[in-house]
Design a protein around this motif. Sequence first.
Motif, PDB file in Angstrom:
ATOM      1  N   SER B   6      54.639  42.159   9.934  1.00 43.92           N
ATOM      2  CA  SER B   6      54.615  41.944  11.378  1.00 43.92           C
ATOM      3  C   SER B   6      55.298  43.088  12.127  1.00 43.92           C
ATOM      4  N   GLN B   7      56.298  43.720  11.492  1.00 42.87           N
ATOM      5  CA  GLN B   7      56.982  44.820  12.165  1.00 42.87           C
ATOM      6  C   GLN B   7      56.144  46.086  12.061  1.00 42.87           C
ATOM      7  N   SER B   8      56.284  46.978  13.042  1.00 44.93           N
ATOM      8  CA  SER B   8      55.686  48.298  12.842  1.00 44.93           C
ATOM      9  C   SER B   8      56.704  49.356  13.212  1.00 44.93           C
ATOM     10  N   VAL B   9      57.428  49.760  12.183  1.00 48.17           N
ATOM     11  CA  VAL B   9      58.479  50.761  12.336  1.00 48.17           C
ATOM     12  C   VAL B   9      58.172  51.926  11.401  1.00 48.17           C
ATOM     13  N   ASP B  10      58.228  53.136  11.949  1.00 47.61           N
ATOM     14  CA  ASP B  10      58.072  54.347  11.144  1.00 47.61           C
ATOM     15  C   ASP B  10      59.320  55.208  11.300  1.00 47.61           C
ATOM     16  N   GLY B  48      56.648  51.478   7.757  1.00 45.38           N
ATOM     17  CA  GLY B  48      55.230  51.785   7.592  1.00 45.38           C
ATOM     18  C   GLY B  48      54.995  53.133   6.939  1.00 45.38           C
ATOM     19  N   ALA B  49      55.535  54.184   7.562  1.00 43.94           N
ATOM     20  CA  ALA B  49      55.374  55.537   7.024  1.00 43.94           C
ATOM     21  C   ALA B  49      56.662  56.323   7.261  1.00 43.94           C
ATOM     22  N   LEU B  88      54.815  56.101   0.865  1.00 47.50           N
ATOM     23  CA  LEU B  88      55.074  56.070   2.311  1.00 47.50           C
ATOM     24  C   LEU B  88      55.249  57.456   2.920  1.00 47.50           C
ATOM     25  N   VAL B  89      55.426  58.474   2.080  1.00 47.54           N
ATOM     26  CA  VAL B  89      55.804  59.799   2.596  1.00 47.54           C
ATOM     27  C   VAL B  89      54.589  60.548   3.140  1.00 47.54           C
ATOM     28  N   ARG B  90      54.716  61.053   4.354  1.00 48.52           N
ATOM     29  CA  ARG B  90      53.662  61.845   5.005  1.00 48.52           C
ATOM     30  C   ARG B  90      54.280  63.164   5.459  1.00 48.52           C
TER      31      ARG B  90
END
Lengths: 191, 191
Positions: B6-10, B48-49, B88-90
């Motif tokens: 539910s969370q969207s934290v990057d 997220g990322a 997760l790493v970009r």
Amino acid sequence: MKEITSQSVDIALIHHPVLGRNKEVIGSAITNLDLHDIARTAKTYGIGAYYIVTPYTDQQELVSEIIDHWQSGHGSIYNPARKEAFSLVRLADSLEEVIADIRRNRNEVPKIVTTSALRQNSSIAFAESRKRIESGESTLLLFGTAHGLAPELLELADYSLPAITGKTSYNHLSVRAAVAIICDRLLGQFK
Amino acid sequence: MKEITSQSVDIALIHHPVLGRNKEVIGSAITNLDLHDIARTAKTYGIGAYYIVTPYTDQQELVSEIIDHWQSGHGSIYNPARKEAFSLVRLADSLEEVIADIRRNRNEVPKIVTTSALRQNSSIAFAESRKRIESGESTLLLFGTAHGLAPELLELADYSLPAITGKTSYNHLSVRAAVAIICDRLLGQFK
């Protein structure tokens, strides 16, 4: 620099006996950044001493060289803040030596508090541990390198802390991150 | 592995523009353990990322090699838990590219939240930020390497977080420790 000295909390980072990949008891090698990161965290949270525990003389020599570099060598001039953090770092052969050192310095026998990424026996909530520390209870936090503290150390605990839970079941934090989070939960000032 | 989605934290770890020793704007070099420790923390807290932001092609190549090693090379077999964290790493050239990537993937423009060891403008309490995240607000946490985020990045903040305070006025946490503590304050499950 203003320090709050009412608490008496120390940290020991154990390199033997710890668990290996297959849950066998091993001794682990020193990681340079464990010294730096955890010393900086310890200084931030008013930890009394940060003990690097290893029985291996070659590893002890390595730690001594790193401490000397930042305490009295070039590093101490290059980065005075790092010197300040390294002033907390002590070297010890074993957990027994750590406890003896605390007894010598503070005339206290600390409560031994173990940490693990797995569930432990006789675990108490972080809030409860925080209260005990605030009441002045002398506390030695044990952290394991590699795959965590060996059972023979876990058995010595006066109490243990719960595993850190984030938002997932992933339980592979670095020991550097785990020390930071646990210090913050036990000693941090939130606003 | 159960994930709370539910969370969207990057998270973005900035290597340019950041401050140097004398508060001049510099670009910093990649630190291998920043990739590992922060990826593990990010995975633990359901981030997220995790964006590594550097404009330097040689540094980008280094990051790509490290990611490849742990995502598809020998490291992925040796340590599957690390592979999971590295998923997760970009890599990104700039903050603009990070924001564009988030827009592309989630069709959201994230709130930009800056962090600093120093006092910032328009800072809100950790508890307030936590509430905003829990309400589903898309959030991009910016962390600076070297001596912290350059003013031109701080100015882009929708809001900033307070400096982490421990028990002392020492404010020299490693970025690895700061990310761990901030993720725990915003996203951790206490008991």
